[in-house]
Every structure is written in C-alpha cells, then in structure tokens.
Write an enzyme that holds these catalytic residues in place. Structure first.
Site, PDB file in Angstrom:
ATOM      1  N   ASP A 266       1.067  -1.258  -0.375  1.00  0.00           N
ATOM      2  CA  ASP A 266      -0.171   0.300  -0.159  1.00  0.00           C
ATOM      3  C   ASP A 266       0.849   1.280   0.342  1.00  0.00           C
ATOM      4  O   ASP A 266       2.085   1.093   0.227  1.00  0.00           O
ATOM      5  CB  ASP A 266      -0.851  -0.083   0.732  1.00  0.00           C
ATOM      6  CG  ASP A 266      -2.176   0.863   0.844  1.00  0.00           C
ATOM      7  OD1 ASP A 266      -2.159   1.936   0.177  1.00  0.00           O
ATOM      8  OD2 ASP A 266      -3.261   1.036   1.603  1.00  0.00           O
TER       9      ASP A 266
HETATM   10  C1  BGC Z   1      -4.765   3.510   0.048  1.00  0.00           C
HETATM   11  C2  BGC Z   1      -4.849   2.467  -0.908  1.00  0.00           C
HETATM   12  C3  BGC Z   1      -4.634   3.362  -2.435  1.00  0.00           C
HETATM   13  C4  BGC Z   1      -3.296   3.643  -2.452  1.00  0.00           C
HETATM   14  C5  BGC Z   1      -3.294   3.916  -4.130  1.00  0.00           C
HETATM   15  C6  BGC Z   1      -3.963   4.404  -0.312  1.00  0.00           C
HETATM   16  O1  BGC Z   1      -3.969   5.204   0.471  1.00  0.00           O
HETATM   17  O2  BGC Z   1      -4.618   2.938   1.059  1.00  0.00           O
HETATM   18  O3  BGC Z   1      -6.505   1.673  -0.717  1.00  0.00           O
HETATM   19  O4  BGC Z   1      -5.046   2.109  -3.555  1.00  0.00           O
HETATM   20  O5  BGC Z   1      -3.236   4.538  -1.235  1.00  0.00           O
HETATM   21  O6  BGC Z   1      -4.083   5.322  -3.878  1.00  0.00           O
END
Ligand code: BGC
Length: 749
Positions: A266
């Site tokens: 993530d």
């Molecule tokens: C989120 C993810 C997301 C990623 C990219 C993170 O803050 O938890 O779900 O895909 O950002 O935007």
C-alpha cells in the site's frame, strides 16, 4: 498455424523474445511452461540494478520496466469504483488532463448488496475496460476487508461482513477486470478493518477468525479469481506490517495458497528494507508519503527496496534469491498485462458503462422498510412531492480518499427524481440541514457551491413547511465522503447520523406521515426514528447514475431486490468488536506508538455475533424487501446421510405470490448441531438470486459439500468437517428463516 502467428508476431516486436512469450501465455496454456522459460531467460539478462529498479516505484503511480529490453513500465491506478484521475509524476496534485474523466460505478458495498455474481462480472469487465482505455496495467481494487465495526471509514469500499458472500462476489469482479489484460490488485491484505491508527495498529486475532472470517475472500481471489496482484495492508499483524509480513505473505499467500502474482505495498506501507526483502513484498509504492498527501519530492532512489537493497546485496549482507523471486513475479505480471498483445482496447465512458453503473445501482438498492406500501410512489395520487436533505443534491463521487473520482457526469438524486417525475407532480426541494458544503478532493472539484449560512432552526423550519404542504416527503440524507463519515484515513465517531439529521427527520415525521428516508452510506447507521417513518431505502454511494437508479426504485420502474451485506445493529453495544471493548485498541506503553487491537469476538462477527448473543438487529444481514412477495415451500434433501467425498442437494420451491415480477435472494445457512469447537449458530454457505414473474414458481437447488460444513481447527491447522447432524436453513435474511432440513455427515475423511 501457431508457428505462422508467432512468426508474424516476431516481425512486429522490438523485443521478439518478449512478444512471443506474451502471445503464448494468452493463447495456449500448454505454452505456460515456455513463458516461464522466457521469464528465466529475461532474468538471466538483467543487471542487478535493473532488477532492483523493477521492485519499486518511479513516480506516484508507476514503476519502471527495462528500457534496454523493451519491457514497458507499469501504470497502476485506483480503484475500486472507477479509474482515478491523473496526478502529476511525483506530486499528488492533479495533472489537469482533460481526457481522464470516468464513469463512477456504485461502491462495492452496493455491488455486494446485489448478491448477484453476474453483476460483479459486469462491474469488473466495465471498470477493466475503462482502466485499459486509460492505459493502466494494474487496478488497485477490489477491496475485500471484512466489516468488523460500522465505524470503519472504509467499509463503503468493501463487500460487507460475510466471508462467503464476499468470496462469491470478488471472483467474477477479478475475472472481468483481468479479461482486459489489466491486473486486479486485491486489497488490503490483511486485517485492515479500521482506519483509525491504520499505520500503527497491530491486530491480534486467533487463527480460527483469521482463516474463517478474514482470509477466505483473499483466498478465493487468489485461487478462484486468479488475481495477478495483491496489496499489502497498512496495519501490523504479529508485530510486522502487512506489506512485509512473514506469516501473511510468505507462509499463507505464497505458501499455502500458491499465489504466483505480485505483492504490491500500500502507498507508504513499507517500513523496513530487510523485512521487505525477506517477507514477501515484490513492489514498493508510495514510501515517505501517507498515501494521500505528504511526500512531494523524488525519494524513489531511497525507497526501502531501492539503494538500501542494492547496498545490502553489494556488501554481501543479503543474497539475490529473494530479488530473483520478486523479478520473476513482476515479469509474470508483465506477460499478463503490459506485454500481453492480445488484450482488447477498452473503452471509456461508454453507454454500456453507464448502463452497467445504473443497473448495478438499481439491483443493489435495499428496501429496508415499507409500511403501508408507501413505495412505489403512486404519482396518480400525488400533486406535490417534497425532497429534503443535503444528499439529494451533493456530488458523492468526489471525496472519500483514494477512491475519489473525476466523473464525466453524476446524476444527483434530486435530478434523477425530477427527471423521472417530469410534470406528473410538483417537486419542491428544501435543504433541511447543512452537512459538508465542501466539494473538493485532491484538486478535483465538484463544481458545486453548497454554502448555506442559514441556522439549523431556519433550515428545519423551511423543511417542515415544505413537508407539511406535500403529499409525500422523500428525505435523502445519511453519510457523505468527508473525514469522519465514509472516508479513508478516519473512522466515524458514532453510529448516529451527524448534522442534526435525526432531529430533522423526527420533525418531518410529525407533520407528514408519508415519509421515505433514503439513506446514502456505506455503513450501518442508527435510526431512532425508525418507527416514525413509513419507508426506508438503503441507497449506498451509487456513482454516476445515482439519481436515475434511486428514482427507478422509488417510482417502481425497478422492483428492489438488494439485500444487506452487513447487519444494521440496534446499537454499538450489539457489535462484538465494541461490546468486548477492543476498538480502536490499546496503545502500548513502550513509546512505540503501536496500538494493539485484540479481536476478542473471534469468529463472531456480524450476524454470527447477533445470533450468539440473541440480539435483535435494527435490520439483519441478508434483509431486503420487494414490491412483490415470495412464498418459500418446504426444503428437501436428496439424501439424509452423506459421506465427505460426496455432495448433497437441498431444494426449495419459491413462488412469486405478488402482483408483479421481482427477484429474490434465497439464502442457505448451515448449522452444525454439535461440534467439538464453538461454532456460529449458522453460517451462509449458499445463495441464489432468482427472478420470477407474478404467480411463477421455481425450484432452487443448493449443492452442499464437505467444505460447507467445515471449520478451521487451529490446533490441527486444517479444515475439519465433523461427522454428525447438520441443518440446512433456507432463509430470506439472517433472521427470517423459512424452512429447515436436517442431514448427517457420516464420516470425516
Ligand atoms: C490506499 C490504497 C490506495 C493507495 C493509492 C492508499 O492510501 O490505502 O487503497 O490504493 O493509497 O492511492
């Protein structure tokens, strides 16, 4: 024939070797072996630096390929409800493109509420086409974290509280996306069940709950959906972050389940080079950012899997075995996506995509209550309809965190209702309350100015007046996508609605008894006014076609057939996570800023908890009414005893006893009458959505196998179906049991 095509392909390719493999992979599974050989061949030609470069990002959403060999870079995008607009290379600001507006599909909570895997396939196919058209290789979604508490700000992005329902819905979504040569990246693996302290929460959960509740959807995604990517979660488990977690990634995902795809961190979820090397992370994204706003300068060379990794290898402190495994997986992803020459072209904002969004919305809307059959509204009897509430006019596709979208268009509920009613009745709108007048996320502006400086009293007075003079009131409120509501990186503070909505609804109910409350949310809410209003509709975040979907259900063009994918508890006290006190966790006193969150309720999540504690929910899991009625006949089994290598069928006749056609979700729960370990009173193990004309009957058959009877024995570390008596429970919701039949499993081998 095959030879000829391969020859032709070679003529066109820059890196001939690569193209042949990509072709082979998607045309003939017998050639898989050879694409694996090609991966080895490419691997042997890569330099150490090239390999390291492939394991981490080069911009906010992309990672490099290998230019020297013609291996393209990877482009990822959020997910999961539409394709995110472009941001700058190394900043979160909007890139300002004019061709990146998308169709917003209903939130995954709504998709789950359709209980229709065909809708999940349509959803995946449609969003996959949008991603493909936008030249994305990895879609950051779907989300399948289990709904543990109604306060979790990201529940709207997930598929509810039940592992079986979530598993059945996630598989076709993935298949639909990946048909486009776009990888689904299933998130957030695992145990990411709250947003508060999400980077510092260490989940303590027993193995039964882990395997029975929190992992099944991920396992189905990998083994049945054949997902090509998985996103590690922010939280910790066993004191290691989800993005580099020995047990979750190496032992379970890649070991037990045989996952051959890529583990993507993530954004900002990586915290340690050595753990990232050893514990299963393949691609690092978003480090030194909180995933949303911080971190604007180019830090890519300093990523945990960049120079620090190279240094460790050069100093001989770590070998290259793990690196080769990561690169193999990344190359496999390339063959499936970027180097897949047979992928379709995709399409953006097509008529079909809007239709898909509308249909999924219509099928997912849940009719919770319909006293006096106020719905569908009979326009012949109504001269004036009052629409009240901020959510009737507020754009809901902007906000909520990383799933925020820039849409080509969004039909608000008020607009949908006005269009549908036309001149058949007068529609009068009053705001009623001011919730969140802002309309901007990450530089995308809704373009609405919802500022209203009137006092709450003035707003209520106006709404009450409008309600009094109308034949019926449609109140459209609920949550929104701002922080502390249904939004990433924050949880809700309470089960109650904010902004004085409860008071407002009560005031409206005093002056007009024909009230429909349309609740827009991805979470359960408290309804202190439940007995004072006639009808209640759960309408979710429905995306671009929201207003059309809502109007179609309210006016009866569509007969509602959605069912709740999670319990609406009567109070937080009726939720295991809250009753047993471990939410949001306990901060350690060692200065580490880690919060331990013990899942004391274990396997008893959602209706499993309600059943065990014998509490009556406000609205149960699986509940949803229709404008017609269904009679369930007696369930029968094809044999009363069966062995674990056999299957057994349960059949039940269902009749549409009402005046119009409609669809019903017939649910099968299994109860283990006696077991060595504590088990839930019953668990969902089958469902079928059937559509029947008025007066029509059909037989619904479920096949039960050993898997449906098993629990996870944590001491033996295996699934066990104990011999003995079981009940097949046919139900219209978790508390609306229509028929039961008993059978026996005669052996356990
Ligand atoms: C989120 C993810 C997301 C990623 C990219 C993170 O803050 O938890 O779900 O895909 O950002 O935007």
């Amino acid at each position: 024939m095959k030879k000829q095509i391969i020859k032709q392909t070679m003529l066109f390719c820059v890196a001939g070797l690569v193209a042949i493999s990509a072709y082979a992979q998607h045309n003939d599974t017998s050639q898989n072996q050879s694409s694996e050989e090609q991966i080895e061949s490419i691997l042997s030609r890569l330099t150490l630096e090239e390999k390291i470069a492939m394991t981490h990002a080069q911009s906010k959403f992309s990672s490099p390929g290998v230019k020297r060999l013609g291996i393209p870079e990877f482009w990822t995008t959020d997910g999961p409800h539409g394709v995110r607009p472009e941001v700058l290379w190394d900043e979160w600001d909007q890139a300002g493109w004019t061709n990146d507006s998308c169709v917003a599909f209903p939130a995954l909570t709504c998709l789950a509420a359709t209980w229709n895997p065909d809708m999940a396939l349509l959803y995946g196919k449609s969003i996959g086409e949008e991603a493909r058209y936008r030249k994305k290789d990895v879609l950051l979604g779907p989300g399948v974290n289990i709904y543990r508490t109604p306060l979790n700000g990201r529940n709207f992005e997930y598929m509810g509280e039940d592992p079986y329902l979530t598993s059945k819905m996630v598989v076709p979504y993935i298949q639909g996306v990946q048909q486009n040569g776009v990888a689904a990246c299933v998130k957030h693996y695992a145990l990411n069940n709250q947003e508060i302290n999400r980077h510092t929460t260490n989940v303590i959960v027993d193995d039964r709950a882990l395997y029975e509740i929190y992992l099944p959807a991920f396992k189905a995604a990998v083994q049945e959906g054949k997902a090509w990517a998985i996103m590690g979660s922010y939280n910790l488990y066993q004191n290691q972050h989800g993005c580099h977690n020995q047990r979750l990634l190496n032992d379970i995902l890649k070991g037990e389940w045989g996952f051959d795809g890529v583990v993507i961190s993530d954004w900002g979820g990586t915290h340690d080079t050595e753990e990232a090397i050893r514990n299963g992370l393949d691609m690092e994204f978003g480090s030194w950012t909180n995933g949303l706003s911080d971190g604007t300068s180019n830090a890519y060379d300093n990523y945990y899997l960049a120079n620090p990794y190279l240094k460790l290898i050069k100093e001989g402190k770590v070998g290259t075995e793990e690196l080769d495994d990561k690169v193999r997986r990344i190359l496999r992803l390339a063959f499936r996506t970027t180097m897949n020459r047979n992928k379709p072209y995709g399409s953006l904002c097509s008529e079909e995509h809007y239709e898909a969004a509308r249909r999924i919305g219509e099928e997912g809307i849940v009719l919770l209550q319909n006293n006096g059959n106020l719905l569908p509204l009979d326009l012949n009897k109504m001269k004036r309809i009052a629409v009240i509430g901020e959510n009737a006019i507020k754009m809901m596709t902007v906000g909520g965190g990383s799933s925020s979208l820039k849409v080509q268009h969004e039909i608000s509920p008020l607009e949908g209702i006005r269009r549908r009613i036309g001149d058949k009745a007068e529609v009068v709108y009053a705001r009623g309350y001011v919730g969140d007048p802002s309309g901007e996320y990450n530089g995308v502006k809704s373009g609405q100015d919802l500022t209203d400086n009137r006092t709450p009293e003035e707003l209520i007075a106006e709404a009450v007046k409008v309600a009094k003079e109308a034949d019926c009131v449609i109140f459209i409120g609920g949550l929104n996508k701002s922080s502390g509501q249904d939004c990433e990186d924050s949880d809700r503070k309470s089960l109650n609605l904010s902004y004085g909505q409860d008071k407002l609804i009560a005031a409206l109910a005093e002056v007009n008894k024909n009230i429909v409350v349309v609740n827009i949310s991805g979470n359960a809410i408290a309804m202190p006014w439940v007995k004072d209003v006639s009808a209640i509709v759960q309408a979710w975040f429905l995306g671009s076609e929201a207003g059309n979907s809502i109007a179609a259900v309210l006016m009866g063009d569509v007969n509602p057939s959605g069912k709740l994918p999670f319990t609406f508890p009567a109070s937080l006290e009726d939720v295991g996570a809250h009753k047993l006190g471990e939410y949001p966790g306990v901060m350690r006193t060692d200065g580490s800023n880690i919060w331990d969150v013990k899942y004391n309720e274990g396997i008893f999540v959602g209706y499993r908890w309600a059943d065990k504690e014998k509490t009556t929910p406000l609205f149960p899991f699986g509940h949803g009414l229709s404008y017609t009625t269904f009679a369930y006949g007696k369930a029968v089994v094809d044999k009363t005893t069966f062995k674990s290598d056999e299957t057994l069928t349960v059949t039940v006749p269902i009749t549409n006893t009402g005046k119009r056609e409609g669809a019903e979700v017939v649910q099968l729960y299994i109860r283990d009458v006696k077991s060595a370990l504590p088990r839930p009173v019953k668990e969902l193990k089958g469902f079928k959505k059937i559509r029947l004309m008025s007066g029509e009957t059909c037989e619904v058959t479920f096949t039960i196998d050993k898997e449906a009877l098993s629990y996870f024995d944590d001491t033996r570390h295996e699934w066990v179906a104990e011999p003995g008596k079981f009940e097949a429970i046919i139900a219209a919701s978790a508390i609306d049991v229509r028929s039961k039949v008993t059978f026996t499993l005669s052996d356990n081998h």
